[in-house]
Design a protein around this motif. Structure first.
Motif, PDB file in Angstrom:
ATOM      1  N   ALA A 131     -13.663  -2.178 -43.306  1.00  0.00           N
ATOM      2  CA  ALA A 131     -13.015  -1.412 -42.232  1.00  0.00           C
ATOM      3  C   ALA A 131     -13.970  -0.399 -41.591  1.00  0.00           C
ATOM      4  N   ARG A 132     -15.059  -0.040 -42.283  1.00  0.00           N
ATOM      5  CA  ARG A 132     -16.049   0.868 -41.661  1.00  0.00           C
ATOM      6  C   ARG A 132     -16.756   0.196 -40.500  1.00  0.00           C
ATOM      7  N   THR A 133     -16.981  -1.105 -40.630  1.00  0.00           N
ATOM      8  CA  THR A 133     -17.809  -1.804 -39.649  1.00  0.00           C
ATOM      9  C   THR A 133     -17.047  -2.789 -38.789  1.00  0.00           C
ATOM     10  N   GLY A 134     -15.816  -3.159 -39.236  1.00  0.00           N
ATOM     11  CA  GLY A 134     -15.077  -4.208 -38.522  1.00  0.00           C
ATOM     12  C   GLY A 134     -15.434  -5.595 -39.027  1.00  0.00           C
ATOM     13  N   ALA A 135     -16.219  -5.664 -40.112  1.00  0.00           N
ATOM     14  CA  ALA A 135     -16.555  -6.981 -40.669  1.00  0.00           C
ATOM     15  C   ALA A 135     -15.298  -7.640 -41.210  1.00  0.00           C
ATOM     16  N   GLY A 136     -15.340  -8.960 -41.343  1.00  0.00           N
ATOM     17  CA  GLY A 136     -14.190  -9.680 -41.889  1.00  0.00           C
ATOM     18  C   GLY A 136     -14.319  -9.909 -43.384  1.00  0.00           C
ATOM     19  N   PHE A 137     -13.279 -10.485 -43.964  1.00  0.00           N
ATOM     20  CA  PHE A 137     -13.288 -10.866 -45.381  1.00  0.00           C
ATOM     21  C   PHE A 137     -12.431 -12.125 -45.487  1.00  0.00           C
ATOM     22  N   GLY A 138     -13.081 -13.241 -45.786  1.00  0.00           N
ATOM     23  CA  GLY A 138     -12.410 -14.544 -45.692  1.00  0.00           C
ATOM     24  C   GLY A 138     -11.364 -14.775 -46.773  1.00  0.00           C
ATOM     25  N   TRP A 139     -10.395 -15.618 -46.441  1.00  0.00           N
ATOM     26  CA  TRP A 139      -9.358 -16.008 -47.403  1.00  0.00           C
ATOM     27  C   TRP A 139     -10.012 -16.553 -48.669  1.00  0.00           C
ATOM     28  N   HIS A 140     -11.086 -17.357 -48.488  1.00  0.00           N
ATOM     29  CA  HIS A 140     -11.740 -18.007 -49.633  1.00  0.00           C
ATOM     30  C   HIS A 140     -12.453 -16.993 -50.533  1.00  0.00           C
ATOM     31  N   GLU A 141     -12.702 -15.783 -50.044  1.00  0.00           N
ATOM     32  CA  GLU A 141     -13.431 -14.784 -50.836  1.00  0.00           C
ATOM     33  C   GLU A 141     -12.514 -14.025 -51.797  1.00  0.00           C
ATOM     34  N   HIS A 142     -11.213 -14.173 -51.634  1.00  0.00           N
ATOM     35  CA  HIS A 142     -10.272 -13.415 -52.466  1.00  0.00           C
ATOM     36  C   HIS A 142     -10.176 -13.997 -53.872  1.00  0.00           C
ATOM     37  N   SER A 315     -13.136 -12.638 -40.135  1.00  0.00           N
ATOM     38  CA  SER A 315     -14.277 -13.279 -40.793  1.00  0.00           C
ATOM     39  C   SER A 315     -14.685 -14.571 -40.096  1.00  0.00           C
ATOM     40  N   GLN A 316     -13.843 -15.029 -39.151  1.00  0.00           N
ATOM     41  CA  GLN A 316     -14.111 -16.317 -38.505  1.00  0.00           C
ATOM     42  C   GLN A 316     -14.546 -16.115 -37.050  1.00  0.00           C
ATOM     43  N   GLU A 317     -15.051 -17.191 -36.451  1.00  0.00           N
ATOM     44  CA  GLU A 317     -15.486 -17.110 -35.053  1.00  0.00           C
ATOM     45  C   GLU A 317     -14.327 -16.685 -34.153  1.00  0.00           C
ATOM     46  N   VAL A 318     -14.607 -15.940 -33.142  1.00  0.00           N
ATOM     47  CA  VAL A 318     -13.673 -15.336 -32.167  1.00  0.00           C
ATOM     48  C   VAL A 318     -12.993 -14.103 -32.775  1.00  0.00           C
ATOM     49  N   GLY A 319     -12.399 -14.238 -33.975  1.00  0.00           N
ATOM     50  CA  GLY A 319     -11.807 -13.072 -34.652  1.00  0.00           C
ATOM     51  C   GLY A 319     -10.695 -12.423 -33.853  1.00  0.00           C
ATOM     52  N   LEU A 320      -9.744 -13.232 -33.388  1.00  0.00           N
ATOM     53  CA  LEU A 320      -8.668 -12.693 -32.544  1.00  0.00           C
ATOM     54  C   LEU A 320      -7.775 -11.720 -33.303  1.00  0.00           C
ATOM     55  N   ALA A 321      -7.616 -11.943 -34.609  1.00  0.00           N
ATOM     56  CA  ALA A 321      -6.869 -11.022 -35.480  1.00  0.00           C
ATOM     57  C   ALA A 321      -5.478 -10.711 -34.935  1.00  0.00           C
ATOM     58  N   LEU A 322      -4.647 -11.748 -34.859  1.00  0.00           N
ATOM     59  CA  LEU A 322      -3.262 -11.551 -34.394  1.00  0.00           C
ATOM     60  C   LEU A 322      -2.497 -10.614 -35.314  1.00  0.00           C
ATOM     61  N   GLY A 323      -2.787 -10.668 -36.628  1.00  0.00           N
ATOM     62  CA  GLY A 323      -2.036  -9.876 -37.603  1.00  0.00           C
ATOM     63  C   GLY A 323      -0.744 -10.589 -37.995  1.00  0.00           C
ATOM     64  N   ALA A 324      -0.234 -10.240 -39.177  1.00  0.00           N
ATOM     65  CA  ALA A 324       0.947 -10.926 -39.711  1.00  0.00           C
ATOM     66  C   ALA A 324       2.229 -10.527 -38.989  1.00  0.00           C
ATOM     67  N   GLN A 325       2.180  -9.503 -38.158  1.00  0.00           N
ATOM     68  CA  GLN A 325       3.361  -9.093 -37.398  1.00  0.00           C
ATOM     69  C   GLN A 325       3.102  -9.273 -35.906  1.00  0.00           C
TER      70      GLN A 325
END
Ligand SMILES: C[S@@+](CC[C@H](N)C(=O)[O-])C[C@H]1O[C@@H](n2cnc3c(N)ncnc32)[C@H](O)[C@@H]1O
Length: 359
Positions: A131-142, A315-325
């Motif tokens: 969250a400091r940088t806006g980087a992503g964290f993939g589903w597969h990394e969890h 974490s993915q290309e484009v990174g639209l980040a719709l969010g769960a809501q």
């Protein structure tokens, strides 16, 4: 140095109300781990239908250490998960809690939700750094608890609604599935939805896909165990590139908002559907405006969205980040941007919205 208390009048009662509410929430946060502990050690199963048990009796039935079990039971009693009888020193799991905590086929089954939450908390330090940088964290990394908990949480809802309510709510789809249809289940995770549909429609063929290789491996094993592997295949693929064409139905269960490029995925869906095909999109229930989601269900979804869904998309290309809501209006924008001409809400539950998109 001036404090907030110098600058504005503080209502001491309101302050203490907030502090005590927060203490309750700390108890609830810790209870996430305690529910997973009770699930893993078989404590709830041993309590279910057993009547009042002492800590020693529960420990003996579960081959666990009495001192831990006594402390765990007291935490459960303080939270209203079990009832404590001070005269006998015994603890009882009420029948409603027994259903929610021990019956995997009940739509009220909860351990998967707690397991996903615990897995999300395990990675929260990494999310805070991202969250400091806006980087992503993939589903597969969890951690695995996120993947397995998600399957265990969603499957009871699919069991309760998918075959009986959601598919029949789509125009002409159930009849096609009865006759024999070709279906792609995209972002299928461990394949719970794919296998359930395959069991219900023996004349149809199902192609599940997910970008997470580990989940695809689990889905293949689940299909073997369920005896449907002859009509169900699973491939590792991004939603914008899953194999095959000529699908009668493409389904996406709780994954469109996790994708970096949902519009790219939607275009691919359109290209792989038959001209009279249907795209079914199952998303978390949400209103279009933030204030419509400020309730307990929305709170849980915004929490998962901060820790899982938004970082996954980023974490993915484009990174639209719709969010769960994201809400219906934003899902409609994604669908129509990809050239679909018809879109409607076909069904809903308190937790899910089911959308139908047609070319
Ligand atoms: C919340 S899980 C839902 C899994 C499954 N549909 C279910 O209902 O149990 C979201 C899934 O979307 C998958 N996913 C995320 N981005 C993806 C992408 N771009 N392409 C394909 N799958 C994706 C993840 O690997 C994960 O399995």
């Amino acid at each position: 140095m001036s404090t907030i208390e110098d600058a504005v009048a503080i209502d001491g009662d309101k302050l203490m109300q907030f502090v005590f509410r927060a203490v309750d929430e700390v108890g609830a946060t810790l209870n996430t781990a305690l529910v997973v502990m009770g699930d893993r050690l078989g404590l709830y199963h041993a309590l279910a239908g057993a009547g009042p048990l002492s800590p020693a009796e529960l420990a003996e039935r579960t081959s666990t250490a009495e001192r831990y079990v006594r402390e765990w039971l007291n935490a459960q009693a303080a939270g209203g998960y079990v009832e404590y009888d001070p005269d006998s020193g015994r603890y009882t799991l009420p029948p409603e809690q027994a259903v929610a905590l021990t019956e995997p086929d009940s739509p009220a089954y909860l351990p998967g939700l707690f397991q996903t939450a615990l897995g999300s908390l395990a990675d929260s330090a990494k999310i805070a750094e991202a969250a400091r940088t806006g980087a992503g964290f993939g589903w597969h990394e969890h951690v695995h608890d996120v993947h397995e908990g998600c399957e265990r949480f969603f499957r009871p809802g699919y069991n309760a609604h998918l075959i009986s309510d959601w598919l029949p709510a789509l125009d002409g789809v159930a009849a096609k599935l009865e006759r024999g249809a070709l279906v792609a289940d995209v972002g299928c995770g461990h394949g719970a939805s794919t296998i359930l549909m395959a069991q219900a429609f023996p004349n149809s063929t199902f192609a599940g896909s997910d970008y997470h290789d580990g989940s695809v491996g689990t889905a293949r094993r689940r299909a073997q165990q369920a005896g449907v592997a002859g009509r169900v295949s699973f491939e590792t693929a991004l939603a914008a590139a899953y194999p095959g064409t000529g699908y009668d139905l493409v389904t996406m269960f709780d994954c469109l908002h996790d994708m970096g490029d949902p519009v790219g995925a939607a275009r691919h869906v359109r290209g792989t559907l038959k001209p009279d095909g249907t795209w079914m999109i199952v998303e978390p229930h949400a209103g279009d405006r933030v204030e419509e989601n400020l309730n307990p269900v929305g709170r849980a979804y915004y929490g998962f969205s901060t820790l899982l869904c938004t970082p996954a998309s980023l974490s993915q290309e484009v990174g639209l980040a719709l969010g769960a809501q994201a809400g219906e209006a934003r899902i409609r924008d994604v669908v129509t941007a990809a050239g679909f001409t018809r879109f409607r809400r076909a069904a809903e539950t308190p937790f899910n919205a089911v959308f139908e998109a047609r070319p």
